[in-house]
Motif scaffolding. Structure first.
Motif, PDB file in Angstrom:
ATOM      1  N   ASP A  10      39.195  41.532  47.532  1.00  0.00           N
ATOM      2  CA  ASP A  10      40.165  40.583  46.987  1.00  0.00           C
ATOM      3  C   ASP A  10      39.401  39.311  46.629  1.00  0.00           C
ATOM      4  OD1 ASP A  10      39.667  39.291  49.421  1.00  0.00           O
ATOM      5  OD2 ASP A  10      41.477  40.088  50.360  1.00  0.00           O
ATOM      6  N   TRP A  11      40.126  38.225  46.427  1.00  0.00           N
ATOM      7  CA  TRP A  11      39.480  36.963  46.029  1.00  0.00           C
ATOM      8  C   TRP A  11      38.624  36.360  47.147  1.00  0.00           C
ATOM      9  CZ3 TRP A  11      39.576  34.789  41.158  1.00  0.00           C
ATOM     10  CH2 TRP A  11      40.469  35.361  40.242  1.00  0.00           C
ATOM     11  N   THR A  12      38.774  36.863  48.385  1.00  0.00           N
ATOM     12  CA  THR A  12      37.987  36.326  49.504  1.00  0.00           C
ATOM     13  C   THR A  12      36.767  37.195  49.802  1.00  0.00           C
ATOM     14  OG1 THR A  12      39.110  37.548  51.287  1.00  0.00           O
ATOM     15  CG2 THR A  12      40.165  35.521  50.510  1.00  0.00           C
ATOM     16  N   ASP A  13      36.490  38.169  48.951  1.00  0.00           N
ATOM     17  CA  ASP A  13      35.347  39.058  49.163  1.00  0.00           C
ATOM     18  C   ASP A  13      34.053  38.247  49.264  1.00  0.00           C
ATOM     19  OD1 ASP A  13      33.035  40.914  48.221  1.00  0.00           O
ATOM     20  OD2 ASP A  13      34.695  42.299  48.584  1.00  0.00           O
ATOM     21  N   PRO A  14      33.186  38.561  50.236  1.00  0.00           N
ATOM     22  CA  PRO A  14      31.953  37.777  50.417  1.00  0.00           C
ATOM     23  C   PRO A  14      30.967  37.867  49.260  1.00  0.00           C
ATOM     24  CG  PRO A  14      32.028  39.652  51.924  1.00  0.00           C
ATOM     25  CD  PRO A  14      33.379  39.557  51.315  1.00  0.00           C
ATOM     26  N   ARG A  15      31.207  38.765  48.310  1.00  0.00           N
ATOM     27  CA  ARG A  15      30.347  38.809  47.118  1.00  0.00           C
ATOM     28  C   ARG A  15      30.838  37.855  46.039  1.00  0.00           C
ATOM     29  NH1 ARG A  15      30.946  45.250  47.119  1.00  0.00           N
ATOM     30  NH2 ARG A  15      32.940  44.490  47.945  1.00  0.00           N
ATOM     31  N   PHE A  16      32.024  37.294  46.236  1.00  0.00           N
ATOM     32  CA  PHE A  16      32.622  36.398  45.245  1.00  0.00           C
ATOM     33  C   PHE A  16      32.121  34.965  45.425  1.00  0.00           C
ATOM     34  CE2 PHE A  16      36.845  37.737  43.057  1.00  0.00           C
ATOM     35  CZ  PHE A  16      36.153  38.665  42.308  1.00  0.00           C
ATOM     36  N   PRO A  17      32.047  34.200  44.324  1.00  0.00           N
ATOM     37  CA  PRO A  17      31.617  32.791  44.429  1.00  0.00           C
ATOM     38  C   PRO A  17      32.767  31.857  44.798  1.00  0.00           C
ATOM     39  CG  PRO A  17      31.963  33.350  42.130  1.00  0.00           C
ATOM     40  CD  PRO A  17      32.213  34.619  42.904  1.00  0.00           C
ATOM     41  N   THR A  18      33.910  32.426  45.230  1.00  0.00           N
ATOM     42  CA  THR A  18      35.020  31.579  45.659  1.00  0.00           C
ATOM     43  C   THR A  18      34.656  30.885  46.966  1.00  0.00           C
ATOM     44  OG1 THR A  18      36.012  33.477  46.802  1.00  0.00           O
ATOM     45  CG2 THR A  18      36.784  33.011  44.559  1.00  0.00           C
ATOM     46  N   LEU A  61      36.376  37.429  37.080  1.00  0.00           N
ATOM     47  CA  LEU A  61      36.537  37.673  38.511  1.00  0.00           C
ATOM     48  C   LEU A  61      37.793  38.502  38.774  1.00  0.00           C
ATOM     49  CD1 LEU A  61      35.564  34.166  39.978  1.00  0.00           C
ATOM     50  CD2 LEU A  61      34.163  36.235  39.905  1.00  0.00           C
ATOM     51  N   LEU A  62      38.851  38.232  38.008  1.00  0.00           N
ATOM     52  CA  LEU A  62      40.091  38.991  38.155  1.00  0.00           C
ATOM     53  C   LEU A  62      39.848  40.474  37.865  1.00  0.00           C
ATOM     54  CD1 LEU A  62      43.158  38.978  38.649  1.00  0.00           C
ATOM     55  CD2 LEU A  62      43.462  38.498  36.205  1.00  0.00           C
ATOM     56  N   TRP A  63      38.952  40.766  36.915  1.00  0.00           N
ATOM     57  CA  TRP A  63      38.647  42.160  36.595  1.00  0.00           C
ATOM     58  C   TRP A  63      38.115  42.892  37.831  1.00  0.00           C
ATOM     59  CZ3 TRP A  63      34.384  45.268  36.968  1.00  0.00           C
ATOM     60  CH2 TRP A  63      34.448  46.496  36.309  1.00  0.00           C
ATOM     61  N   PHE A  64      37.242  42.245  38.596  1.00  0.00           N
ATOM     62  CA  PHE A  64      36.698  42.865  39.802  1.00  0.00           C
ATOM     63  C   PHE A  64      37.797  43.132  40.831  1.00  0.00           C
ATOM     64  CE2 PHE A  64      32.823  41.082  38.018  1.00  0.00           C
ATOM     65  CZ  PHE A  64      31.876  42.039  38.327  1.00  0.00           C
ATOM     66  N   VAL A  65      38.744  42.202  40.937  1.00  0.00           N
ATOM     67  CA  VAL A  65      39.846  42.378  41.891  1.00  0.00           C
ATOM     68  C   VAL A  65      40.748  43.524  41.448  1.00  0.00           C
ATOM     69  CG1 VAL A  65      41.877  41.288  42.938  1.00  0.00           C
ATOM     70  CG2 VAL A  65      39.794  39.942  42.586  1.00  0.00           C
ATOM     71  N   GLN A  66      41.146  43.490  40.179  1.00  0.00           N
ATOM     72  CA  GLN A  66      42.088  44.493  39.675  1.00  0.00           C
ATOM     73  C   GLN A  66      41.478  45.892  39.654  1.00  0.00           C
ATOM     74  OE1 GLN A  66      43.140  42.746  35.877  1.00  0.00           O
ATOM     75  NE2 GLN A  66      44.960  41.754  36.721  1.00  0.00           N
ATOM     76  N   ASN A  67      40.165  45.997  39.480  1.00  0.00           N
ATOM     77  CA  ASN A  67      39.508  47.295  39.414  1.00  0.00           C
ATOM     78  C   ASN A  67      38.892  47.719  40.746  1.00  0.00           C
ATOM     79  OD1 ASN A  67      39.390  48.345  36.381  1.00  0.00           O
ATOM     80  ND2 ASN A  67      39.228  46.105  36.340  1.00  0.00           N
ATOM     81  N   LYS A  68      39.299  47.032  41.817  1.00  0.00           N
ATOM     82  CA  LYS A  68      38.905  47.403  43.188  1.00  0.00           C
ATOM     83  C   LYS A  68      37.390  47.430  43.399  1.00  0.00           C
ATOM     84  CE  LYS A  68      43.288  48.150  44.012  1.00  0.00           C
ATOM     85  NZ  LYS A  68      44.081  47.131  44.747  1.00  0.00           N
ATOM     86  N   LYS A  69      36.673  46.598  42.632  1.00  0.00           N
ATOM     87  CA  LYS A  69      35.229  46.499  42.829  1.00  0.00           C
ATOM     88  C   LYS A  69      34.910  45.590  44.020  1.00  0.00           C
ATOM     89  CE  LYS A  69      34.191  48.974  39.177  1.00  0.00           C
ATOM     90  NZ  LYS A  69      33.579  50.314  39.305  1.00  0.00           N
ATOM     91  N   VAL A  70      35.900  44.790  44.416  1.00  0.00           N
ATOM     92  CA  VAL A  70      35.809  43.925  45.592  1.00  0.00           C
ATOM     93  C   VAL A  70      37.121  44.065  46.355  1.00  0.00           C
ATOM     94  CG1 VAL A  70      34.228  42.253  44.536  1.00  0.00           C
ATOM     95  CG2 VAL A  70      36.697  41.941  44.295  1.00  0.00           C
TER      96      VAL A  70
END
Length: 712
Positions: free
Chosen positions: A457-465, A446-455
């Motif tokens: 941040d951690w609150t992105d609605p595509r994330f399972p957070t 999940l951190l990879w998606f954040v760091q590579n601007k694919k989402v």
């Protein structure tokens, strides 16, 4: 003491009945409990024991050799009692057979050098399976397991076969419940209640802990662990500790701590204390030094990859037999963070030949010079999770440590480390990890998606957070219901998101306000020749069946907007229903180059809505319409389930966000951030960015409703 064993007729506890026969414990049998009930042993004194394992341990006490010759063997017996139900899980049956077959390669019994309750329990579970086990028994697939089974069968043939003949048919006894576990009570009035027991739990004395690592935001998998801990703390009127396992400064931050606490509060979890593993760093270092002095740990400078290879192959490190003095000297170098110390780690001296590789001298301490988010650069050495967790559990008074079944092979390590430390036993209770289709739950990934601007941040609605799925429109009540419906089952399941969104729809549909929108670039004017010359406004309910949703002002004019899809479905001369207004008849359809440019018709308000085929939504042609951005999301990965050897980077979904511009009714200026609405005939949405000015659209996130939709 006279005792009566009560159980469900469809799930006779073969292991208990067999153990009682072998131990010479007299039981009266009462197979009258309801289906799914855990067995109960009632004594003439009025006291009782409930659940398979507590009853087995009671029986073993009547014949001490059945419980092992010493504390270590007794601990291993308990571990096997916890593992035994794996044979009854269907899909896990052959995995369990393979594991035990390898374990028995050089052993006659499961524990020590004589029969224990562990052997009886595993033997009974195998025998209770019936035809499937008998077929394997005749094959040459698991020779060590069959040798062991046949040996017990031969030694106790009359005793055990009497039980099997009485309770096991050709097809076996079916699915027995795991020890102390009713996965779900089918006739329960509250389907969200997991109804499970903790082994050996005493009312008012239970203490559990939720121990996340502050290296990411809370996701749906963590939420299951948190809610189960909450459930048990409340059920036994015990204590719940939230403990941050902050032992890796390279990955952790105060941002994660703050948001984890926020998410825990969002889930409605009330805790008794918040602690940090870093609170115990001095005591953990003292314990590490104590184990070094006792010869139960050593300092190793073997390179990382070589160490991993040696552990896999059961090869002892060249440092394993260092003197205590040599180990203490290197330990001091580690504490100081010197160049020499940075080459070393502390390992437990357990058993390099154990089939369970987690017991092959695990790492207890390693060096790290990164500053810690709470205590800065005070320390250069940090404990591993495997070392710190049992120590702090015991120190904080935890009675039951809930762990997902992915840690099963490390349970023996947990107990062994506690034993070497000389600390009290903490019971481990396993539950299955929650896995979702098309979803990654690894914080590293999940951190990879954040760091590579694919989402975002951690609150992105595509994330399972938790923050991500709540931002997408999930109600916390739905998440809690969904997780508690899974109970504390140990079955490994891959869950569909649709089930969760279906629960959510049932919560939001009865109360969310209704509004109207048309697609900005796909709309057609409908001119009503007998429509009102001067527009007028009516006050209508935002939800026809829920007054609490409030009111909205709807403007009626002689020029209205329809979605192009609706306009293209209408025929000349057809009568349609304009929702919240009445019927209209289409008199003319104007087109240019095959594209509809305008509809002309007249109101027919006396017409019956029951006779029309099309019921269409509409908006007045006025300046007060609100610009909207309707956003849909798709899964981040394109494969339902990734295998262990698959790289998630090879399965990225190229298109995960789709934005459509639209116009909404004027009342949508008043939407609040986080408000959930239904756009009539379009679906449910959550307002992510409310109205600020006409040049900036209101952002609405589409909320799935549980129905499979076409992927874009």
């Amino acid at each position: 003491m006279e005792a009566k064993l009560s159980f469900s007729q469809d799930s006779p506890p073969i292991s208990i009945i067999s153990a009682a026969k072998v131990a010479g414990v007299s039981l009266s049998i009462d197979p009258s409990l309801a289906a799914g009930s855990a067995p109960v042993l009632c004594f003439s004194s009025g006291e009782s024991l409930r659940g398979i394992n507590p009853i087995l341990e009671y029986i073993a006490q009547s014949s001490p050799s059945l419980h092992g010759r010493d504390a270590i063997e007794s601990g291993h017996v308990v571990e096997w009692l916890e593992y035994a139900p794996t044979f009854l899980l269907g899909s896990e049956f052959e995995v369990a057979c393979s594991f035990v077959d390898g374990y028995l390669m050089s052993r006659t019994f499961l524990v020590g050098h004589g029969l224990t309750i562990a052997d009886i329990t595993v033997w009974s579970n195998l025998a209770g399976i019936g035809q499937r086990w008998e077929s394997l028994r005749k094959s040459k697939k698991y020779q060590n397991l069959v040798r062991w089974f046949n040996g017990i069968d031969s030694d106790y043939k009359d005793t055990l076969n009497e039980v099997i003949a009485a309770y096991v048919g050709k097809r076996g006894i079916g699915k027995s419940p795991a020890p102390n576990l009713k996965e779900k009570v089918n006739d329960s009035k509250d389907p969200s209640a997991p109804e499970v027991d903790l082994p050996g739990a005493k009312f008012g004395e239970v203490c559990v802990r939720f121990a996340p690592e502050p290296s990411g935001y809370l996701h749906i998998g963590h939420a299951k662990a948190a809610l189960l801990n909450k459930y048990f703390a409340e059920r036994y009127q015990g204590r719940l500790i939230v403990r941050f396992d902050d032992t890796n400064p390279s990955k952790e931050s105060n941002e994660f701590v703050e948001n984890l606490l926020k998410d825990i509060e969002t889930l409605g979890i009330k805790y008794d204390a918040v602690t940090y593993t870093s609170d115990y760093f001095p005591k953990l270092m003292e314990m590490a030094e104590k184990l070094i002095k006792q010869g139960k740990a050593y300092v190793d400078d073997t390179p990382k990859e070589q160490m991993r290879s040696e552990r896999m192959d059961g090869v002892e490190s060249k440092c394993r037999n260092n003197t205590v003095e040599e180990n203490l000297s290197l330990w001091k170098e580690m504490i100081n963070g010197s160049e020499r110390g940075m080459q070393c780690c502390v390992r437990g001296k357990l058993d390099m030949q154990d089939p369970n590789k987690s017991l092959r001298d695990p790492v207890y301490y390693r060096c790290n010079t990164d500053p810690h988010h709470r205590i800065g650069s005070k320390y250069k050495v940090y404990p591993t999770y495997d070392f710190a967790c049992p120590f702090v559990d015991a120190l904080e008074g935890v009675t039951h440590a809930l762990r997902s079944s992915e840690y099963h092979d490390r349970n023996a390590q947990y107990y062994r480390i506690l034993q070497d430390m000389g600390m009290r036993r903490v019971e481990i209770y396993e539950f299955s990890r929650l896995n979702m289709v098309y979803t990654l739950l690894s914080k590293r990934k999940l951190l990879w998606f954040v760091q590579n601007k694919k989402v975002e941040d951690w609150t992105d609605p595509r994330f399972p957070t938790v923050q991500g799925i709540v931002r997408r429109g999930l109600k916390v009540e739905a998440l809690i219901q969904f997780i508690l419906q899974q109970g504390a089952s140990k079955n490994l399941n891959l869950m569909e998101w649709d089930k969760l969104w279906t629960i959510n729809k049932k919560i939001i549909d009865p109360v969310c306000a209704r509004h109207t929108a048309v697609l900005k670039d796909q709309r057609v004017i409908f001119r009503l020749t007998n429509g009102p010359e001067k527009s007028f406004v009516r006050i209508l309910p935002r939800h026809k069946k829920f007054d609490g949703a409030g009111k909205k002002a709807t403007t009626f004019t002689n020029r209205i907007w329809l979605d192009y899809a609706d306009a293209s479905a209408i025929s000349k001369g057809e009568e349609v229903t304009l929702m919240d207004w009445g019927n209209a008849i289409i008199k003319e359809i104007k087109m240019e180059n095959g594209v509809i440019t305008e509809l002309i018709g007249e109101l027919h308000l006396e017409g019956s809505v029951k006779t029309t085929k099309l019921k269409v939504t509409w908006l007045p042609d006025i300046d007060d319409l609100v610009p909207l951005s309707l956003v849909e999301f798709d899964y981040l990965i394109s494969k339902k389930k990734l295998e262990e050897d698959e790289n998630f980077l090879d399965n990225l979904n190229p298109c995960t966000r789709k934005e459509t511009l639209a116009l909404g009714d004027a009342n949508m200026r008043n939407l609040l951030r986080g408000e959930v609405i239904q756009l009539e005939r379009k679906g449910y949405y959550r307002c992510d960015a409310p109205f600020v000015r006409s040049s900036k659209p209101v952002v609405l996130f589409a909320i799935p409703d549980g129905r499979q939709q076409a992927r874009y």
